[in-house]
Design an enzyme around this catalytic site. Structure first.
Site, short mmCIF file in Angstrom:
data_model
loop_
_atom_site.label_atom_id
_atom_site.label_comp_id
_atom_site.label_asym_id
_atom_site.label_seq_id
_atom_site.Cartn_x
_atom_site.Cartn_y
_atom_site.Cartn_z
N LYS A 207 0.83 -1.21 0.00
CA LYS A 207 0.00 0.00 0.00
C LYS A 207 0.85 1.25 0.00
O LYS A 207 0.57 2.22 -0.69
CB LYS A 207 -0.90 0.00 1.23
CG LYS A 207 -2.13 -0.85 1.00
CD LYS A 207 -2.93 -1.04 2.25
CE LYS A 207 -3.99 -2.10 1.99
NZ LYS A 207 -4.44 -2.75 3.21
N GLU B 84 -5.25 7.34 7.06
CA GLU B 84 -5.95 7.76 5.86
C GLU B 84 -7.10 8.66 6.25
O GLU B 84 -7.79 8.40 7.24
CB GLU B 84 -6.56 6.51 5.18
CG GLU B 84 -6.18 6.32 3.76
CD GLU B 84 -6.76 5.02 3.23
OE1 GLU B 84 -5.96 4.20 2.74
OE2 GLU B 84 -7.98 4.82 3.32
N ARG C 238 -4.36 -8.40 -11.62
CA ARG C 238 -4.88 -9.69 -12.12
C ARG C 238 -6.23 -9.45 -12.77
O ARG C 238 -6.73 -8.34 -12.77
CB ARG C 238 -5.08 -10.64 -10.93
CG ARG C 238 -5.88 -9.92 -9.85
CD ARG C 238 -6.51 -10.79 -8.84
NE ARG C 238 -6.93 -10.05 -7.67
CZ ARG C 238 -8.08 -9.42 -7.53
NH1 ARG C 238 -8.96 -9.44 -8.52
NH2 ARG C 238 -8.39 -8.75 -6.44
#
Lengths: 499, 166, 499, 166
Positions: free
Chosen positions: A115, A199, A291
């Site tokens: 992250k 955050e 993906r």
């Protein structure tokens, strides 16, 4: 590319195997002992057992998978999603072995898997990221210091993991220190790493992601957005495209940001840039999924592009044969993830033999399924049974089609989320398009409450079958479907079947 | 003919009369003309008035099920006094906590002799890669713990026994 | 529009019923006694029997259908295709009864139903028509005179009918008179009308048609072409879009001609303009089909437009919400008509109980089906069981997808055209896109010849089931599926069931 | 163990040997490792080497059928001497002409005593809205005509009997 190994299972293995066959590439299913009778094993050209049911010993067993690829002569691996799909060590190992990993290069997976690193890359590239501390810390004072730099409500999040562990929402700062302490401790015990980052808390957020395709010749395009705000247990339940929150201008801006993000990451193959989307139309980079996504079919419906085939084609060096301006969003598509779970009972998983199965079909309906009648849903793996997708000329048409499809979907033997989906689709707030990540929680009484009363037709049907039919009623029953079957030799045949 | 049918725990009285080529059902004072019934391959088709109905039947470890009009019902036979109120029921009012699923025990939060409150999580089972808290059905005292971390359990295994508070 | 009656059966009734449900309009199936257990009857909101199995007494019985509409309170009728779909008297009767006919006005049906009248209208509108005698005659001398006006090979065709009756190809004029005499006689005995007209013979023709939508507000668009050259017994077997014969310029020209044709006809609702397409890219108006076509799904796949829903929406007065320039052809779609027939034995029809059914599914696959396992295919009606449609990004992808879908399609109990389709799709000439109306005839040895040898896997499977399984083998058998079933009461219940 | 299997009229000898957890099949001098067989709900699954195979079985008026790898086969049992060469066979070498389908007789082209040639159309049946010519299987003389225009006939009904030419 001569032969592809698919070390995955369920509906995504079926999807990938189909794509290989459509490209005339032989395909091998690498399966666990629990999956010897699974649909994907039956569809593959060859199948090879890679270990016992436990994922650690089979679908996560890198050595066994590499061995299986060698033994069957595979020169490429498609990982699907989940399991090793975003494991940079797996990709790196294949690179070293000279086997093509159908996905991005391992350093990209590694960078996007962190992250902190991914946010740093995006910040540098000018992509908006959620205000917060880029660098995490496991020191309480450091974290407190970082927290003070941001106004308003904040989130504490664990750098190493997800699933809500080590996560704390701080609306009121009076007990900030104890919340930081808790988060560090929880992260440490869950992931062996107490690093916490901060955050800014976004009110009424939506989860909106953009699909990316990047070839190895420098061409990167986005295939528009997917709105994935309807979630339970931090897992997506229903996705749709286009998002009701975006207009063309915003869509263009976010699409551009997504392409820039992919370029900054040095991306190749199919990927997804996830954004947090706020009340005031602000958007922030959340993470990049390196993906194919579970929800890729809705993009295939609205753009006409076959994403899984393009994964393979890009991996074998092909150039994209269209440009950004050739891509058009057409109509509306919705996906319902059909889980083996009792949604009304806190979403507890449900397994057992599928005693009866009627799958939806018809114009605009696609059901990516990994199950069949008589097959046993085992407790070892993700509870996703199938992904039901409905396409319509517009959102209203897609919703209606999906409702009718869900009404025709019959699965007996296990509990499923079909009813949950029906209730979501008939919910007024959903119909208005007001879907935030809190949607299911906020409407749980309507969505998860007790069912309507039993209609009189059901009593008449049951009476006909139970009473009038008597002993003559031919009920499907588990005995007839069960493995081992009445066939005398089955027991012996099953010996060593998984090896 | 009088019939008692129990679906999803709801019992209803049905009066059925044969009338030449069809049947007349009386339910809650209303009448229904039921005709052209046929059962084949687990599927029942019939007409109520002008409407063609289809119902599918199956029987498994969870009991008898019927699918009709987009819903799945549990069918209890008339003689069965012990009506199941749904599916996946895992706890009994008598304090026996059964596993509602096969899986691995990853936490046992109680020991023999502990006092517990209803809805308190006593065991956590991992199944299908999800952690599921199994709650006490009643207030009471833990009489017996039949499982330990790492155990593989199956549907219906008794995990914990609780002596309910009087 | 409050309620729609569907006096049709099989896959098209299923399709129309779905469309009504998706638009939230209650729908009633008007069925014959032979269809009491049919899929469309089960899917409709209500069902009403309109007579015995023979089409003349049920699906062609205008009085019975009007009565059924009245009794069930229907204010609209969707005729599907076939039966009364292009019967102007039926449309006129409904107009008089104040019931909406979902299709064009009856005078348009009447005009387009006459080869001579429709050609005259098109000629006047400047649409190219095949050189020949516009007016037919049953006088041998008159016909001879008309024939002399056209150079080269000609066709003699019956004005009143189709299906090859009264049709003669004249390559050599030496025995023209006797051929004319034969044609007049045959037409007279088949249709009660010996009128014969003359058409220039087009070498290596293709059958290419354009889909039209016309609303009642003056807007007419075309939805591009369908190539329908692969035929047997003058019936389409396989259709695709786009056509391999057209480039964008030609497509635009033909599309424009199709719109002009529809405008000249005063058209409303969905319709199809059929063209004969010659070797030198010349095209001629052939006829206009004033109903939904069997092959409409391939257009739905490539344009994203729901044609059947638009039929209903146009009939209730809605305006088209897109213009010609909004329509884009995307990807490639192919349809295989799955017939109940023994294709290898001169296409003889096949009926009986379907003892086993596995239907294709997956990305890009749509199967418009009217059958289910245990249902009996009756000898009274058209042998179409289902329409399998495959979509791909391009023709090659669509062909491959269709091949795999056909491989997964299992129908036991009757013979089908599945194998015929597989052979067509793997034929080199077909793969090159060289499809003329003579395709099947020209390649019948490859397409209808004896099958490949039985592979060793089949012997192993049969050995396992037959010998090792012994008495314990649980074979599906007809007894269990058959109607009446083992259920004691079925016999009595069936009494009067069809009324 | 030696087995004789007949599929679509082709007979093959199979030698089968049990080897612990699998079987070894010898066919035409080649060997196949067959394992993990399971039969459930009319579907047989098994492995030949690394390949998973699925076959579906059904039984109807047309005999036993097997579906596998995109093809449908007719399975004849080993004891049955009279191998069916396919389906829909409607004419016998002895001159009996049977209806290959249910339908309506719309034309009868011959009368008793007529001489016919093989492949000459003797009867036309309409079924599924198509007209189908039914041909004489042999040269010969019409012995008996069992149908007339307008008759409804069923699968297997004898339409015409022909005395074959010697």
């Amino acid at each position: 590319m001569n032969k592809v190994l698919v070390p995955n299972r369920g509906e995504i293995a079926v999807r990938v195997i189909r794509a290989c066959k459509e490209l005339d590439i032989p395909v091998v299913a690498a399966y666990s002992e629990a999956d010897i009778r699974s649909l994907h094993v039956q569809l593959a050209d060859e199948a090879v057992c890679i270990g016992p049911p436990s994922p650690l010993e089979s679908y996560l067993n890198i050595d066994a998978i590499v061995r299986a690829a060698r033994e069957t002569g595979c020169d490429a691996v498609h990982p699907g999603y989940g399991f090793l799909a975003e494991n940079d060590r797996f990709a790196e190992r294949l690179e070293k072995e000279g086997i093509t990993f159908i996905g991005p290069p391992s350093p990209v997976i590694r960078a996007m898997g962190s992250k902190i690193q991914s946010r740093a890359i995006m910040k540098k590239a000018g992509i908006p990221i959620i205000p917060g501390s880029l660098e995490g810390s496991d020191d309480v004072d450091e974290i407190m210091k970082a927290a003070r730099k941001i106004d308003g409500p904040i989130f504490l999040k664990a750098s190493a993991g997800g699933g809500g562990k080590g996560m704390r929402l701080v609306l009121d700062r009076t007990n900030l220190e104890s919340l930081v302490r808790e988060a560090v401790g929880e992260a440490r015990s869950a992931f062996g790493d107490g690093t916490i980052y901060i955050e800014k808390y976004i009110e009424s957020p939506r989860h909106i992601e953009f699909q990316i395709l990047a070839d190895s010749h420098g061409s990167i395009v986005h295939l528009f957005e997917r709105e994935c705000s309807v979630q339970r247990r931090h897992q997506k339940v229903l996705e749709e495209t286009p998002s009701t929150a975006l207009d063309d201008k915003l869509r263009k801006r976010m699409g551009k940001a997504a392409v820039s993000a992919a370029r900054a990451a040095g991306y190749r193959n199919a990927g997804t840039v996830e954004f947090m989307f706020g009340k005031n139309q602000e958007f922030y980079f959340l993470e990049m999924n390196t993906r194919i996504q579970v929800e890729h079919p809705i993009t295939e419906f609205t753009t006409g592009v076959d994403l899984v085939k393009w994964q393979i084609r890009i991996a074998r060096g092909e150039e994209l044969d269209f440009r950004q301006e050739d891509l058009v969003q057409r109509g509306h598509a919705i996906e319902c993830r059909i889980y083996a779970e009792d949604s009304a009972k806190n979403f507890i998983p449900s397994c057992g033999v599928i005693t009866l199965l009627k799958e939806p079909w018809g114009p605009g309906i696609r059901n990516d399924s990994g199950i069949y009648e008589g097959w046993e849903v085992s407790p070892y793996y993700d509870p996703i049974l199938s992904k039901l997708v409905a396409y319509g000329e517009n959102r209203e048409a897609a919703i209606k089609r999906m409702q009718l499809a869900l009404d025709s979907y019959v699965i007996h033997g296990i509990e499923t989320s079909i009813d949950l989906h029906k209730r979501i689709l008939s919910n007024d707030t959903f119909i208005k398009g007001e879907t935030y990540t809190s949607f299911i929680e906020a409407h749980q009484d309507e969505i998860l409450g007790s069912p309507d009363s039993v209609p009189v037709e059901a009593f008449i049907a049951a009476a006909l079958a139970e009473e009038l039919g008597g002993a003559g009623v031919t009920l499907r029953n588990e005995t007839a479907l069960e493995r081992p079957t009445p066939w005398h030799y089955v027991g012996k045949w099953e010996i060593g079947g998984g090896r | 003919m009088e019939l008692t049918i129990c679906i999803d725990g709801v019992e209803k009285q049905l009066d059925v009369e044969k009338k030449g080529d069809h049947y007349r059902f009386s339910i809650d004072g209303k009448e229904y003309r039921v005709s052209s019934g046929s059962l084949s391959n687990g599927a029942l088709t019939f007409f109520i008035g002008n409407r063609s109905c289809v119902a599918y039947f199956s029987e498994g470890s969870g009991g008898r099920r019927m699918a009709m009009g987009g819903r799945t019902y549990s069918i209890e036979s008339g003689e069965n006094e012990n009506h199941r109120g749904g599916t996946g029921a895992s706890a009994h009012a008598d304090g026996t906590v059964e596993s509602p699923m096969p899986g691995n025990i990853i936490a046992v939060n109680v020991s023999e002799g502990d006092a517990v409150r209803a809805n308190q999580a006593v065991v956590v089972i991992e199944s299908m890669k999800m952690q599921n808290e199994i709650a006490a059905p009643v207030d009471g005292e833990i009489k017996k713990v039949n499982c330990a971390v790492g155990d593989q359990v199956n549907f219906g295994d008794v995990l914990v026994e609780i002596e309910p508070e009087k």
